[in-house]
Design an enzyme around this catalytic site. Structure first.
Site, PDB file in Angstrom:
ATOM      1  N   ASP A  50       0.819  -1.226   0.000  1.00 15.28           N
ATOM      2  CA  ASP A  50       0.000   0.000   0.000  1.00 15.28           C
ATOM      3  C   ASP A  50       0.851   1.272   0.000  1.00 15.28           C
ATOM      4  O   ASP A  50       0.525   2.245  -0.699  1.00 15.28           O
ATOM      5  CB  ASP A  50      -0.956   0.016   1.202  1.00 15.28           C
ATOM      6  N   ASN A  95      -4.522  -2.425  -4.773  1.00 14.20           N
ATOM      7  CA  ASN A  95      -5.804  -2.405  -4.057  1.00 14.20           C
ATOM      8  C   ASN A  95      -5.699  -1.508  -2.832  1.00 14.20           C
ATOM      9  O   ASN A  95      -6.237  -1.815  -1.771  1.00 14.20           O
ATOM     10  CB  ASN A  95      -6.206  -3.827  -3.668  1.00 14.20           C
ATOM     11  N   ASP A 314     -11.492  -2.653  10.837  1.00 12.72           N
ATOM     12  CA  ASP A 314     -10.368  -3.568  10.574  1.00 12.72           C
ATOM     13  C   ASP A 314     -10.099  -4.470  11.774  1.00 12.72           C
ATOM     14  O   ASP A 314     -10.034  -5.703  11.646  1.00 12.72           O
ATOM     15  CB  ASP A 314      -9.096  -2.779  10.216  1.00 12.72           C
ATOM     16  N   GLU A 342     -11.346  -5.290   0.792  1.00 10.99           N
ATOM     17  CA  GLU A 342     -10.486  -6.119  -0.054  1.00 10.99           C
ATOM     18  C   GLU A 342     -11.261  -7.280  -0.682  1.00 10.99           C
ATOM     19  O   GLU A 342     -10.922  -7.786  -1.745  1.00 10.99           O
ATOM     20  CB  GLU A 342      -9.301  -6.646   0.746  1.00 10.99           C
ATOM     21  N   HIS A 386      -5.419  -9.455   2.981  1.00  9.98           N
ATOM     22  CA  HIS A 386      -4.394  -9.577   4.031  1.00  9.98           C
ATOM     23  C   HIS A 386      -4.991  -9.861   5.404  1.00  9.98           C
ATOM     24  O   HIS A 386      -4.443 -10.629   6.188  1.00  9.98           O
ATOM     25  CB  HIS A 386      -3.549  -8.303   4.059  1.00  9.98           C
ATOM     26  N   ARG A 387      -6.144  -9.227   5.702  1.00  8.15           N
ATOM     27  CA  ARG A 387      -6.684  -9.410   7.067  1.00  8.15           C
ATOM     28  C   ARG A 387      -7.308 -10.794   7.255  1.00  8.15           C
ATOM     29  O   ARG A 387      -7.304 -11.340   8.355  1.00  8.15           O
ATOM     30  CB  ARG A 387      -7.701  -8.314   7.413  1.00  8.15           C
ATOM     31  N   LYS A 412       0.229  -6.559   1.602  1.00  4.90           N
ATOM     32  CA  LYS A 412      -0.511  -5.294   1.441  1.00  4.90           C
ATOM     33  C   LYS A 412      -0.189  -4.328   2.581  1.00  4.90           C
ATOM     34  O   LYS A 412      -0.027  -3.130   2.361  1.00  4.90           O
ATOM     35  CB  LYS A 412      -2.014  -5.569   1.386  1.00  4.90           C
TER      36      LYS A 412
HETATM   37  O1  LIG Z   1      -8.621   6.089   6.253  1.00  5.95           O
HETATM   38  C1  LIG Z   1      -8.001   5.035   6.447  1.00  5.95           C
HETATM   39  O2  LIG Z   1      -6.762   5.015   6.595  1.00  5.95           O
HETATM   40  C2  LIG Z   1      -8.766   3.775   6.527  1.00  5.95           C
HETATM   41  C3  LIG Z   1     -10.113   3.799   6.767  1.00  5.95           C
HETATM   42  C4  LIG Z   1     -10.925   2.574   6.898  1.00  5.95           C
HETATM   43  O3  LIG Z   1     -11.676   2.408   5.709  1.00  5.95           O
HETATM   44  P1  LIG Z   1     -13.236   2.852   5.601  1.00  5.95           P
HETATM   45  O4  LIG Z   1     -13.346   4.272   5.962  1.00  5.95           O
HETATM   46  O5  LIG Z   1     -13.535   2.567   4.172  1.00  5.95           O
HETATM   47  O6  LIG Z   1     -13.989   1.971   6.553  1.00  5.95           O
HETATM   48  C5  LIG Z   1     -10.056   1.338   7.106  1.00  5.95           C
HETATM   49  O7  LIG Z   1     -10.808   0.177   6.940  1.00  5.95           O
HETATM   50  C6  LIG Z   1      -8.874   1.317   6.166  1.00  5.95           C
HETATM   51  O8  LIG Z   1      -8.066   0.174   6.378  1.00  5.95           O
HETATM   52  C7  LIG Z   1      -8.001   2.517   6.379  1.00  5.95           C
HETATM   53  C1  LIG Z   2      -9.713  -1.783   4.181  1.00  9.73           C
HETATM   54  C2  LIG Z   2      -8.382  -1.803   4.171  1.00  9.73           C
HETATM   55  O1  LIG Z   2      -7.588  -1.171   3.294  1.00  9.73           O
HETATM   56  P1  LIG Z   2      -7.811   0.007   2.239  1.00  9.73           P
HETATM   57  O2  LIG Z   2      -6.875   1.088   2.644  1.00  9.73           O
HETATM   58  O3  LIG Z   2      -7.437  -0.593   0.919  1.00  9.73           O
HETATM   59  O4  LIG Z   2      -9.242   0.423   2.287  1.00  9.73           O
HETATM   60  C3  LIG Z   2      -7.647  -2.587   5.200  1.00  9.73           C
HETATM   61  O5  LIG Z   2      -6.425  -2.399   5.325  1.00  9.73           O
HETATM   62  O6  LIG Z   2      -8.260  -3.403   5.907  1.00  9.73           O
END
Ligand SMILES: O=C(O)C1=C[C@@H](OP(=O)(O)O)[C@@H](O)[C@H](O)C1
Ligand SMILES: C=C(OP(=O)(O)O)C(=O)O
Length: 428
Positions: A50, A95, A314, A342, A386-387, A412
């Site tokens: 990422d 992703n 998460d 994901e 990944h989770r 990821k």
């Molecule tokens: O802003 C961020 O860093 C994130 C927000 C969350 O997503 P959502 O806002 O889509 O739930 C989380 O699940 C993702 O891993 C990271």
């Molecule tokens: C939802 C996740 O990632 P993303 O930043 O791709 O949304 C995650 O890391 O669980």
């Protein structure tokens, strides 16, 4: 490429884990530093797919980035402003939701010509609410495949103004707007429609924006007022705290079968909402101790919980695994947006939990998990998530082994996950 990994039953876990830097903080800081005035030294940067995608995007548009010390430390030479050029480039973001959403907003500023795309799953992940919001502020955005998903072409044009955005699918849309709006030519007034999901991630955004010298006023996360024509100013040096979502797996392992496990790099003053995972683990019965820069956890008798976990989507997945080792049925509520990450995580968790013998009910926005009478060995499909891989590794804390397919999907956010898990595992 490693196609599968089998973990034999683990007797107990003991020891320390040094957590990698937070994904959410790493990607926000990389982007803010790239748009700011001055040079930013970033320490404990997460090195994973990422962050690699965010770094590649920034390099592609000409930002100078120097990396040191196994890439954990990097220096970013800020652009002083948003990226106003006709790059006419196509950028692949895998992703990475945090990269895709924030870059869509930032490249909508000024006058750009950029195409953003991602892997197959990214081409199914929603972006429409963000696109609609940016269009209200003048952005010119087109869907390449004439759908409501990436790939997407951006031509700038966003100047701010009055914007209404849906809050109930992903907080990343609002985060993206908040990062872009201070650099728009006009003031912006954002109103958020419906319940805002994953609210603590907005706090991460606001706190990091503030470190770069910009203050945003909001009224209980419903409305936000952002002055236009501002400039981000580099704080010169930033240390990224450990990733608390990643930390959740080791704390869970300790709660299930831990002599004592310590995760280093995150603590009581964490700006990550997933720190609240520790409260749930404690409520389930685990012995938790949180200090300034570390957290310890030890096994105890665990009981089920029935909770709204909208604020920690998460880390809530890790609770679904702890539930297997707790007395009673655990219900995780208000988690509709697990379905648009994901993979469809409600479906994936239900399917794989049933394979190991758990009794699972799933609804549109909840999952309930009752522990199995007897754990069954299973080959876990990870859906390139990944989770799912990290969660199901913890099945080895039962009396049976587990096989994880495509374990490298953990790259990821946590390339060293299995190495770190094995380093604290004692086998029978
Ligand atoms: O802003 C961020 O860093 C994130 C927000 C969350 O997503 P959502 O806002 O889509 O739930 C989380 O699940 C993702 O891993 C990271
Ligand atoms: C939802 C996740 O990632 P993303 O930043 O791709 O949304 C995650 O890391 O669980």
């Amino acid at each position: 490429m490693q196609t599968s990994l089998t973990i034999q039953p683990i007797s107990y876990v003991i020891g320390n884990v040094q957590l990698p830097g937070s994904k959410s903080i790493s990607n926000r800081i990389l982007l803010l530093a790239a748009m700011s005035k001055g040079i930013t030294n970033i320490y404990n940067l997460l090195c994973s797919d990422d962050t690699r995608h965010m770094l590649n995007a920034l390099k592609t548009i000409g930002i100078t980035i120097k990396k040191f010390n196994n890439d954990n430390h990097c220096t970013i030479y800020g652009n002083t402003n948003a990226f106003y050029h006709n790059y006419n480039k196509k950028i692949f973001l895998g992703n990475s939701g945090t990269s895709m959403r924030s870059l869509v907003a930032v490249f909508s500023l000024g006058n750009n010509k950029i195409e953003l795309t991602g892997d197959k799953r990214m081409q199914e992940r929603p972006i429409n609410d963000l696109v609609n919001a940016l269009r209200q502020g003048g952005a010119i955005i087109n869907y390449i495949n004439d759908t409501k998903f990436p790939p997407i072409s951006l031509e700038g044009g966003f100047i701010g103004g009055n914007i209404c955005i849906n809050g109930n699918i992903s907080s990343q849309f609002l985060t993206a707007l908040l990062i872009a709006c201070p650099l728009a030519s006009k003031d912006t007034y954002i109103s958020v429609k419906d319940q805002l999901v994953s609210k603590p991630y907005i706090d991460i955004t606001l706190q990091l924006i503030k470190k770069f010298g910009v203050h945003i006023i909001h009224n209980n996360y419903k409305t936000f007022l952002i002055k236009g024509n501002q400039q981000y100013v580099s704080p010169q040096s930033l240390y990224i705290e450990g990733d608390m979502s990643s930390g959740s797996y080791f704390l869970a392992a300790a709660a299930i079968k831990g002599k004592k496990v310590k995760i280093n790099g995150v603590g009581v003053n964490s700006i990550q909402g997933d720190i609240q995972f520790t409260k749930i683990l404690k409520k389930m019965g685990a012995i938790i101790n949180i200090k300034e820069n570390y957290i310890t956890c030890q096994k105890n008798y665990l009981q089920s919980v029935n909770l709204d976990m909208n604020h920690i989507p998460d880390a809530a997945m890790t609770i679904a695994i702890v539930a297997l080792f707790a007395q009673g049925t655990t219900v995780i509520r208000n988690i509709y947006n697990w379905r648009v990450k994901e993979t469809d995580r409600i479906l994936a968790m239900s399917t794989e939990l049933r394979k190991i013998g758990a009794i699972v009910k799933e609804g549109k926005n909840y999952i309930s998990v009752t522990p199995p009478n007897c754990f069954q060995y299973a080959v876990i499909n990870t859906y390139n998530d990944h989770r799912i891989a990290m969660c199901f590794a913890l099945i080895a804390l039962s009396e049976v082994a587990v096989t994880i397919l495509n374990p490298e999907c953990t790259f990821k956010t946590y390339p060293n996950f299995f190495k770190h898990l094995l380093s604290i595992s004692v086998f029978k």
